[in-house]
Design a protein around this motif. Sequence first.
Motif, PDB file in Angstrom:
ATOM      1  N   GLU A 458       7.274  -1.785 -29.949  1.00 43.49           N
ATOM      2  CA  GLU A 458       7.627  -1.730 -28.489  1.00 43.49           C
ATOM      3  C   GLU A 458       7.380  -2.644 -27.755  1.00 43.49           C
ATOM      4  OE1 GLU A 458      10.336   0.069 -28.141  1.00 43.49           O
ATOM      5  OE2 GLU A 458      10.359   1.358 -29.421  1.00 43.49           O
ATOM      6  N   LYS A 459       7.954  -3.142 -26.346  1.00 37.76           N
ATOM      7  CA  LYS A 459       7.190  -4.234 -25.438  1.00 37.76           C
ATOM      8  C   LYS A 459       6.212  -3.620 -24.661  1.00 37.76           C
ATOM      9  CE  LYS A 459      11.454  -7.147 -25.549  1.00 37.76           C
ATOM     10  NZ  LYS A 459      12.702  -7.440 -24.929  1.00 37.76           N
ATOM     11  N   ASP A 460       5.196  -2.636 -24.819  1.00 35.13           N
ATOM     12  CA  ASP A 460       4.098  -2.153 -24.287  1.00 35.13           C
ATOM     13  C   ASP A 460       3.040  -1.971 -25.134  1.00 35.13           C
ATOM     14  OD1 ASP A 460       2.890  -0.757 -22.321  1.00 35.13           O
ATOM     15  OD2 ASP A 460       3.952   1.174 -22.898  1.00 35.13           O
ATOM     16  N   VAL A 461       1.937  -2.375 -24.724  1.00 29.45           N
ATOM     17  CA  VAL A 461       0.676  -2.246 -25.277  1.00 29.45           C
ATOM     18  C   VAL A 461      -0.307  -1.752 -24.168  1.00 29.45           C
ATOM     19  CG1 VAL A 461      -1.285  -3.567 -26.338  1.00 29.45           C
ATOM     20  CG2 VAL A 461       0.990  -4.400 -26.773  1.00 29.45           C
ATOM     21  N   LYS A 462      -0.696  -0.474 -24.678  1.00 32.35           N
ATOM     22  CA  LYS A 462      -1.608   0.195 -23.802  1.00 32.35           C
ATOM     23  C   LYS A 462      -2.923  -0.207 -24.256  1.00 32.35           C
ATOM     24  CE  LYS A 462       1.306   4.134 -22.672  1.00 32.35           C
ATOM     25  NZ  LYS A 462       1.467   3.800 -21.142  1.00 32.35           N
ATOM     26  N   GLU A 463      -3.962   0.145 -23.159  1.00 36.25           N
ATOM     27  CA  GLU A 463      -5.410  -0.019 -23.484  1.00 36.25           C
ATOM     28  C   GLU A 463      -6.190   1.095 -23.522  1.00 36.25           C
ATOM     29  OE1 GLU A 463      -7.327  -3.691 -21.985  1.00 36.25           O
ATOM     30  OE2 GLU A 463      -5.877  -3.801 -20.508  1.00 36.25           O
ATOM     31  N   TRP A 464      -7.141   1.215 -24.378  1.00 31.13           N
ATOM     32  CA  TRP A 464      -7.984   2.541 -24.633  1.00 31.13           C
ATOM     33  C   TRP A 464      -9.382   2.393 -24.347  1.00 31.13           C
ATOM     34  CZ3 TRP A 464     -12.149   2.286 -27.900  1.00 31.13           C
ATOM     35  CH2 TRP A 464     -11.981   1.470 -28.939  1.00 31.13           C
ATOM     36  N   ALA A 465     -10.039   3.275 -23.656  1.00 30.02           N
ATOM     37  CA  ALA A 465     -11.429   3.404 -23.482  1.00 30.02           C
ATOM     38  C   ALA A 465     -12.323   4.186 -24.155  1.00 30.02           C
ATOM     39  CB  ALA A 465     -11.641   3.407 -22.133  1.00 30.02           C
ATOM     40  N   GLY A 466     -13.431   3.874 -24.702  1.00 20.44           N
ATOM     41  CA  GLY A 466     -14.180   4.959 -25.430  1.00 20.44           C
ATOM     42  C   GLY A 466     -15.256   5.410 -24.612  1.00 20.44           C
ATOM     43  N   PHE A 467     -15.436   6.881 -24.383  1.00 20.41           N
ATOM     44  CA  PHE A 467     -16.432   7.294 -23.554  1.00 20.41           C
ATOM     45  C   PHE A 467     -17.443   8.209 -24.452  1.00 20.41           C
ATOM     46  CE2 PHE A 467     -12.557   6.845 -21.026  1.00 20.41           C
ATOM     47  CZ  PHE A 467     -12.906   6.612 -19.887  1.00 20.41           C
ATOM     48  N   GLU A 468     -18.530   8.133 -23.759  1.00 17.37           N
ATOM     49  CA  GLU A 468     -19.935   8.964 -24.254  1.00 17.37           C
ATOM     50  C   GLU A 468     -20.159   9.877 -23.162  1.00 17.37           C
ATOM     51  OE1 GLU A 468     -24.025   8.454 -26.557  1.00 17.37           O
ATOM     52  OE2 GLU A 468     -23.259   6.626 -25.378  1.00 17.37           O
ATOM     53  N   ILE A 469     -20.067  11.287 -23.743  1.00 19.19           N
ATOM     54  CA  ILE A 469     -20.468  12.346 -22.700  1.00 19.19           C
ATOM     55  C   ILE A 469     -21.826  12.693 -23.018  1.00 19.19           C
ATOM     56  CG2 ILE A 469     -19.746  14.177 -21.627  1.00 19.19           C
ATOM     57  CD1 ILE A 469     -16.962  12.269 -23.208  1.00 19.19           C
ATOM     58  N   VAL A 470     -22.724  12.448 -22.125  1.00 22.23           N
ATOM     59  CA  VAL A 470     -24.262  13.018 -22.483  1.00 22.23           C
ATOM     60  C   VAL A 470     -24.772  13.948 -21.573  1.00 22.23           C
ATOM     61  CG1 VAL A 470     -26.558  12.122 -22.827  1.00 22.23           C
ATOM     62  CG2 VAL A 470     -24.745  10.866 -23.291  1.00 22.23           C
ATOM     63  N   GLN A 471     -25.157  14.944 -22.214  1.00 22.09           N
ATOM     64  CA  GLN A 471     -25.780  16.022 -21.330  1.00 22.09           C
ATOM     65  C   GLN A 471     -27.316  16.451 -21.889  1.00 22.09           C
ATOM     66  OE1 GLN A 471     -23.164  19.459 -20.673  1.00 22.09           O
ATOM     67  NE2 GLN A 471     -24.813  20.736 -20.742  1.00 22.09           N
ATOM     68  N   GLU A 472     -28.133  16.208 -20.872  1.00 22.08           N
ATOM     69  CA  GLU A 472     -29.603  16.056 -21.084  1.00 22.08           C
ATOM     70  C   GLU A 472     -30.290  16.945 -19.929  1.00 22.08           C
ATOM     71  OE1 GLU A 472     -31.009  12.706 -23.841  1.00 22.08           O
ATOM     72  OE2 GLU A 472     -30.661  12.060 -21.879  1.00 22.08           O
ATOM     73  N   PRO A 473     -30.468  18.276 -20.155  1.00 22.99           N
ATOM     74  CA  PRO A 473     -30.991  18.997 -19.126  1.00 22.99           C
ATOM     75  C   PRO A 473     -32.309  18.499 -18.244  1.00 22.99           C
ATOM     76  CG  PRO A 473     -30.075  20.571 -20.805  1.00 22.99           C
ATOM     77  CD  PRO A 473     -30.173  19.145 -21.368  1.00 22.99           C
ATOM     78  N   GLY A 474     -33.104  17.998 -19.130  1.00 18.94           N
ATOM     79  CA  GLY A 474     -34.410  17.623 -18.562  1.00 18.94           C
ATOM     80  C   GLY A 474     -34.645  16.418 -18.360  1.00 18.94           C
ATOM     81  N   SER A 475     -33.553  15.815 -17.876  1.00 20.89           N
ATOM     82  CA  SER A 475     -33.692  14.094 -17.632  1.00 20.89           C
ATOM     83  C   SER A 475     -34.242  13.841 -16.366  1.00 20.89           C
ATOM     84  CB  SER A 475     -32.108  13.273 -17.805  1.00 20.89           C
ATOM     85  OG  SER A 475     -31.347  14.129 -16.795  1.00 20.89           O
ATOM     86  N   GLY A 476     -33.900  14.931 -15.421  1.00 23.98           N
ATOM     87  CA  GLY A 476     -34.355  14.913 -13.976  1.00 23.98           C
ATOM     88  C   GLY A 476     -35.968  14.874 -13.905  1.00 23.98           C
ATOM     89  N   TRP A 477     -36.437  15.884 -14.670  1.00 22.51           N
ATOM     90  CA  TRP A 477     -37.740  16.328 -14.793  1.00 22.51           C
ATOM     91  C   TRP A 477     -38.682  15.273 -15.486  1.00 22.51           C
ATOM     92  CZ3 TRP A 477     -40.241  19.999 -12.155  1.00 22.51           C
ATOM     93  CH2 TRP A 477     -39.562  21.063 -11.475  1.00 22.51           C
ATOM     94  N   ALA A 478     -37.722  14.528 -16.640  1.00 19.01           N
ATOM     95  CA  ALA A 478     -38.594  13.594 -17.247  1.00 19.01           C
ATOM     96  C   ALA A 478     -38.740  12.408 -16.238  1.00 19.01           C
ATOM     97  CB  ALA A 478     -37.904  13.099 -18.551  1.00 19.01           C
TER      98      ALA A 478
END
Length: 571
Positions: A458-478
């Motif tokens: 088709e005459k349509d090309v979309k773009e995609w994005a790769g996301f990384e979702i990180v959850q680290e509870p102790g990062s603020g304390w570190a």
Amino acid sequence: MSKTETGSGQDQEDLGAAGAQLSTAPQEEASGFVGLGVIGWARWFWRQLTSMRVALLLLLLLSLGAIPGSLIPQTGADLNKVDDFRKAHTTLAPIYDKLGLFHVYSSVWFSAIYILLFVSLIGCIVPRTWQFVGQLRGRPPGAPKRLTRLPAYTTWRTTAEPEQVREAALALLKKRRFRAHTAGDAVAAEKGYLRELGNLAFHIALIVLLVAFASGQMFKSDGTKLMVEGDGFSNALPMYDDIKSGSMFTPDDLVPFSFDLKDFHATYEASGPNRGTPRTFQAKISYSEGAYGKEKPATIKVNEPLKIGDSKVYLVSHGYAPVVTVRDGRGKEVFHAPVPLLPLDGNVTSNGVVKVMDGYRDGQGKKEQLGFQAFFVPTFDPKAGTMLSQFPALVNPLLAVNAYHGDLGVDTRSQNVYQLDTTHMKQFKDAKGQQLKKLLRPGDTMQLPNGAGSLTFEKDVKEWAGFEIVQEPGSGWALGGAVAAIFGLAASLFIQRRRVWVRAVRGADGVTVVEMAGLGRSESAKVPEELGDLAAILYEQAPGAPDPDGSSASSEATPDPHVVPAEGAEK
């Protein structure tokens, strides 16, 4: 004005006692190794474990132990790399298994070092803290009997009354932020408590870092998600393409939020030596927190993640997703969607597959599935003589397709969604018996033989994005622990703890004799310099008097404190 210098090796108890009181380190009792008993050995072991040298040794061992965790593939990070390592190193792999080198941070030996270091730091800090608190609540000790034996010393005679000299000295020292008080015929002052406070803060910060690191490893999660423009994501376990987590992580620990990818935009250098170099990468999204949160717009850029609670959403990759339509032999649309293709180089030359479960029926009425291998070039240049893209932006897109029919195997075998398993499939052939291949530009259609259907780019090309979702509870304390450790270490290195004594007594001839002396916790040139400044100011308030031999002291003269050599002679 007169000066007195002393430095004999006798009667050092005054100097030794004054120096010993400056330390807050717990003093160890001398004990032998014979007849200690169980309790004695336990005390000895505890003293060794909680000593600073053992804490430093354990910290070194922890650092050395983390090296293989960085060099050797870890099961908690990438299981595929571990499997590849096992296949490539059949001799080393069993040894690494026995040593726990494929899971260093959860191994018995690394955990033992970690726990021992934690206990050592706590056992080292607690008694030092109580002693430091006791010193803060107390007063600086009185002046030694012989001030002449201290490293920095000066003296002069004055007509001022001893009480006036002591009052002036007390006011001066307090103004210079010394903790000072009058003790008998002298003023005792002390300064530099922040040195020991910084030392304690540094070690407490290390404990905070250890706790934050441990909690972050146990409760963390790190997942990836590929999203085409228009797709949505909810922070739930089934929505991830891939996720790694800590040993104590549960799906309920995920921060509740969702977001939609509205648009992805990238720009590149169009000319010059840096042609094709990315200039901007940004993903425009709308997100909401919780189940019923209000939608908010946001833009995620490289190194500028979206922060929601303990979670951070990073933009890590991007590519193209050509919109493809597949129809069966009767013209019925059986597939219509953007197909994400994975980049192969910096110019986003990409490949991927299209899998159609509801394919077509062959001449015998047997239903077969369709599979297409796709090779995408965002900027095709016929003059280049190659099918590789010449620029990462969409300038002259071209899609190369190979078509297959048969059993995709998705119902019986686990497989990569970006790869085509052709074990039970055959490639379509054209009228000449050659393998069917087609180069498609936007809007072109590839017809399949034997009425199998068609594929349209088709005459349509979309773009995609790769996301990384990180959850680290102790990062603020570190982060807080790291900042506190830096400031604490700086305070313990650069702040000098020192004491100053000012004694004023009336001499036999009725003239007041003023003595000033200083003592530092460590060898530091600041002690005599600071004592000289203090003495100069105090001398202005209590100027010199004539010497006993009849010579007069100049009103402009100032005392000259000095550092007495360790083997000095008494005058």
